[in-house]
Design a protein around this motif. Structure first.
Motif: not given
Length: 311
Positions: A234-239, A293-294, A284-288, A107-108
């Motif tokens: 990094a937030m998108l990837w880690v989240g 979701v965000g 890349a897939v984790s970030a997408l 979300f962030e």
């Protein structure tokens, strides 16, 4: 007597080696745990310097130090005991709690992108515009914001050492709390004082010093921008990765399996540096996934209420 002394020295040496090995284990575990929280750490380092924008130079380090103390207090006195109790008595809560933190990271990251695209970026008010009497309030606000980021860091870190014993988890998380606080606010202190260093160098008689000083002054806005961009990514990837792994652990493995098959396909198709391509594919897939979701959460919290209000 000599034999007893030799035996005693051998015991001391063995204990020393054991202590050193334990310290190495704690250091390695703390490093492993901290690495997974990279997105939050970078975001924390990017956000905090804005609280001291416009502040008198002689007050900058003092304010950063006060925020750092508040951050460490958050981690050690409130967050760490709560997480240790949960991990000891309600360990099943950790994965959903971690996924909740992952969703918040998504979300962030998505909200920052939305604000940029929509032109609604939040502008932090420089402390100088508030007056010196507001310094305490601004520091308190920064510490409250840090509480959320610190909680995410500690939950992510705990997940990496959940298999350790209670006291090992306590020591490792305490090391993580101290190390990350020193790292983040050390970097923040360096960032907020770089302009002053640059200005001081620019006023020297040396041509080289002047060039270096002007370079530092010009570079800092770009460094802060880069930190923000890296922090969002990094937030998108880690989240996204937290959600990916969490769903697998909660019995919904098909997305995780699909990503794993995609990693193998990409690495096999390229044929070189397979480990690198596997990591890049997963990232890349984790970030997408994190962005998707965000975006859903951003829409739910921002767009839908506005539509209802319009009707």
């Amino acid at each position: 007597m000599a034999g007893g002394l030799v035996a005693l020295l051998d015991d001391i040496a063995a204990l020393t080696r054991l202590a050193a090995a334990s310290a190495d284990d704690v250091g390695a575990a703390a490093g492993r745990a901290s690495a997974k929280a990279a997105g939050v750490i970078v975001d924390d380092a990017a956000v905090t310097p804005r609280y001291v924008q416009g502040l008198a130079p002689e007050r900058e380090l003092s304010v950063v130090a006060r925020i750092a103390k508040g951050s460490l207090r958050n981690k050690l006195l409130f967050i760490l005991p709560a997480l240790l109790l949960l991990s000891q008595f309600l360990p099943w809560v950790l994965t959903p709690l971690l996924m909740l933190g992952g969703a918040y990271l998504c979300f962030e990251g998505a909200e920052k992108i939305w604000e940029k695209v929509a032109g609604h970026e939040k502008q932090e008010v420089p402390m100088s515009a508030m007056g010196s009497e507001r310094e305490d309030q601004v520091v308190s606000g920064a510490v409250r914001t840090d509480f959320i980021l610190s909680a995410e860091i500690m939950v992510i870190s705990l997940n990496e050492v959940a298999a350790e014993t209670f006291w090992s988890r306590a020591v490792i998380l305490a090391v993580v709390a101290l190390g990350i606080t020193v790292l983040v606010y050390g970097v923040v202190a360096l960032i907020v004082k770089t302009d002053d260093v640059g200005l001081a160098l620019a006023e020297r008689s040396s041509t080289v010093a002047q060039k270096v000083g002007r370079f530092l002054v010009r570079a800092m806005p770009k460094v802060l921008w880069l930190l923000t961009v890296v922090g969002v990514a990094a937030m998108l990837w880690v989240g996204g990765h937290i959600l990916l792994v969490g769903m697998d652990e909660l019995g919904v493995p098909w997305i995780y399996d699909a990503v794993h098959h995609l990693e193998e396909a990409v690495a096999g198709a390229i044929g070189v540096a397979e480990g690198l391509w596997t990591w890049l594919t997963n990232t890349a897939v984790s970030a997408l996934l994190g962005l998707a979701v965000g975006a859903v959460v951003v829409a739910a919290l921002h767009l839908l209420p506005r539509r209802r209000a319009a009707h």
